[in-house]
Motif scaffolding. Structure first.
Motif, short mmCIF file in Angstrom:
data_model
loop_
_atom_site.label_atom_id
_atom_site.label_comp_id
_atom_site.label_asym_id
_atom_site.label_seq_id
_atom_site.Cartn_x
_atom_site.Cartn_y
_atom_site.Cartn_z
N ASN A 199 -17.24 -0.41 -77.28
CA ASN A 199 -17.08 0.59 -76.74
C ASN A 199 -16.35 0.68 -75.18
O ASN A 199 -16.89 -0.72 -74.48
CB ASN A 199 -18.10 1.95 -76.78
N GLN A 200 -15.99 1.46 -74.33
CA GLN A 200 -15.70 1.59 -73.10
C GLN A 200 -15.54 2.87 -72.54
O GLN A 200 -15.21 3.73 -73.25
CB GLN A 200 -14.44 0.75 -72.86
N SER A 201 -15.45 3.09 -71.31
CA SER A 201 -15.37 4.15 -70.58
C SER A 201 -14.72 3.75 -69.29
O SER A 201 -14.79 2.83 -68.62
CB SER A 201 -16.55 4.83 -70.50
N SER A 202 -14.05 4.89 -68.70
CA SER A 202 -13.39 4.86 -67.29
C SER A 202 -13.88 5.99 -66.57
O SER A 202 -14.39 7.18 -67.11
CB SER A 202 -11.88 4.90 -67.40
N VAL A 203 -13.88 5.83 -65.45
CA VAL A 203 -14.41 7.02 -64.38
C VAL A 203 -13.14 7.40 -63.53
O VAL A 203 -12.81 6.45 -62.53
CB VAL A 203 -15.55 6.48 -63.43
N ALA A 204 -12.70 8.52 -63.76
CA ALA A 204 -11.65 9.09 -62.77
C ALA A 204 -12.05 9.32 -61.55
O ALA A 204 -13.20 9.90 -61.24
CB ALA A 204 -11.09 10.20 -63.59
N ARG A 205 -11.40 9.07 -60.41
CA ARG A 205 -11.54 9.17 -59.26
C ARG A 205 -13.06 8.65 -58.80
O ARG A 205 -13.93 9.52 -58.29
CB ARG A 205 -11.36 10.70 -58.71
N ALA A 206 -13.38 7.42 -59.36
CA ALA A 206 -14.57 6.96 -59.07
C ALA A 206 -15.28 6.85 -57.75
O ALA A 206 -16.25 6.90 -57.46
CB ALA A 206 -14.71 5.46 -59.70
N TYR A 207 -14.39 6.93 -56.70
CA TYR A 207 -14.83 6.83 -55.22
C TYR A 207 -15.50 8.19 -55.09
O TYR A 207 -15.98 8.12 -53.93
CB TYR A 207 -13.71 6.72 -54.29
N GLU A 208 -15.38 9.17 -55.77
CA GLU A 208 -16.07 10.35 -55.45
C GLU A 208 -17.21 10.70 -56.38
O GLU A 208 -17.98 11.77 -56.42
CB GLU A 208 -15.11 11.75 -55.94
N PRO A 234 -24.91 12.57 -61.15
CA PRO A 234 -25.17 13.01 -62.25
C PRO A 234 -23.76 13.87 -62.91
O PRO A 234 -23.32 14.41 -61.95
CB PRO A 234 -26.18 13.93 -62.26
N SER A 235 -23.19 13.39 -63.90
CA SER A 235 -22.16 14.20 -64.49
C SER A 235 -21.77 13.64 -65.94
O SER A 235 -22.42 12.67 -66.39
CB SER A 235 -20.89 13.66 -63.61
N ALA A 236 -20.69 14.01 -66.45
CA ALA A 236 -20.25 13.56 -67.90
C ALA A 236 -19.68 12.23 -67.76
O ALA A 236 -20.11 11.61 -68.86
CB ALA A 236 -19.19 14.59 -68.41
N TYR A 237 -19.27 11.95 -66.51
CA TYR A 237 -18.98 10.28 -66.44
C TYR A 237 -20.14 9.53 -66.65
O TYR A 237 -20.28 8.32 -67.06
CB TYR A 237 -18.21 10.10 -65.09
N TYR A 238 -21.29 9.82 -66.09
CA TYR A 238 -22.61 9.13 -65.59
C TYR A 238 -23.12 9.00 -67.13
O TYR A 238 -23.46 8.02 -67.66
CB TYR A 238 -23.70 9.97 -64.61
N ASP A 239 -23.15 10.24 -67.83
CA ASP A 239 -23.72 10.07 -69.49
C ASP A 239 -22.91 9.03 -70.20
O ASP A 239 -23.45 8.30 -70.84
CB ASP A 239 -23.56 11.59 -69.84
N ARG A 240 -21.42 9.15 -69.93
CA ARG A 240 -20.75 8.12 -70.83
C ARG A 240 -21.06 6.82 -70.50
O ARG A 240 -20.97 5.83 -71.39
CB ARG A 240 -19.25 8.62 -70.71
N VAL A 241 -21.05 6.41 -69.33
CA VAL A 241 -21.51 5.05 -68.70
C VAL A 241 -22.94 4.51 -69.36
O VAL A 241 -22.92 3.61 -69.82
CB VAL A 241 -21.30 4.98 -67.38
N VAL A 242 -23.66 5.43 -69.10
CA VAL A 242 -25.10 5.29 -69.84
C VAL A 242 -25.02 4.91 -71.22
O VAL A 242 -25.61 4.12 -71.85
CB VAL A 242 -25.92 6.39 -69.44
N ASP A 243 -24.37 5.86 -72.12
CA ASP A 243 -24.03 5.67 -73.45
C ASP A 243 -23.39 4.07 -73.93
O ASP A 243 -23.89 3.29 -74.76
CB ASP A 243 -23.14 6.61 -74.08
N VAL A 244 -22.37 3.92 -72.91
CA VAL A 244 -21.67 2.59 -73.03
C VAL A 244 -22.59 1.49 -72.93
O VAL A 244 -22.75 0.51 -73.74
CB VAL A 244 -20.48 2.52 -72.07
N MET A 245 -23.49 1.71 -71.95
CA MET A 245 -24.52 0.63 -71.50
C MET A 245 -25.70 0.45 -72.64
O MET A 245 -25.86 -0.59 -72.92
CB MET A 245 -25.00 0.79 -70.18
N GLU A 246 -26.00 1.47 -73.21
CA GLU A 246 -26.83 1.45 -74.16
C GLU A 246 -26.43 0.84 -75.62
O GLU A 246 -27.13 0.02 -76.19
CB GLU A 246 -27.31 2.96 -74.68
N GLU A 247 -25.07 1.11 -75.82
CA GLU A 247 -24.53 0.49 -76.98
C GLU A 247 -24.56 -1.11 -76.83
O GLU A 247 -24.65 -1.81 -77.72
CB GLU A 247 -23.15 0.95 -77.26
N LEU A 248 -24.04 -1.21 -75.28
CA LEU A 248 -23.97 -2.93 -75.10
C LEU A 248 -25.37 -3.51 -75.47
O LEU A 248 -25.56 -4.50 -75.71
CB LEU A 248 -23.38 -3.03 -73.69
N LEU A 249 -26.42 -2.90 -75.01
CA LEU A 249 -27.95 -3.33 -75.10
C LEU A 249 -28.08 -3.71 -76.76
O LEU A 249 -28.67 -4.44 -76.79
CB LEU A 249 -28.86 -2.52 -74.32
#
Length: 66
Positions: free
Chosen positions: A1-10, A20-35
């Motif tokens: 799985n993968q995820s991108s973060v729009a305007r990551a600099y913000e 905290p944001s929906a992007y953060y939640d998605r990144v955590v989801d991807v990392m849990e899946e990787l683990l």
């Protein structure tokens, strides 16, 4: 799985932590899946990297018949 973060600099605070944001939640989801996949596939690397084309290239070549 993968995820991108729009305007990551913000998406990071001054300390470099992701806000905290929906992007953060998605990144955590991807990392849990990787683990999880890492734990499932641990000690199976020999099977996973065994490729036909590499075995074929490493095999001794048969002697050409005249």
């Amino acid at each position: 799985n993968q995820s991108s973060v729009a305007r990551a600099y913000e998406q990071f605070d001054e300390a470099g932590r992701m806000l905290p944001s929906a992007y953060y939640d998605r990144v955590v989801d991807v990392m849990e899946e990787l683990l999880r996949f890492t734990l499932l596939l641990r000690d199976r690397s020999a099977y996973l990297v065994d490729r036909y084309s590499e075995r074929k290239a490493a095999a001794p070549h048969p002697v050409d018949r005249l």
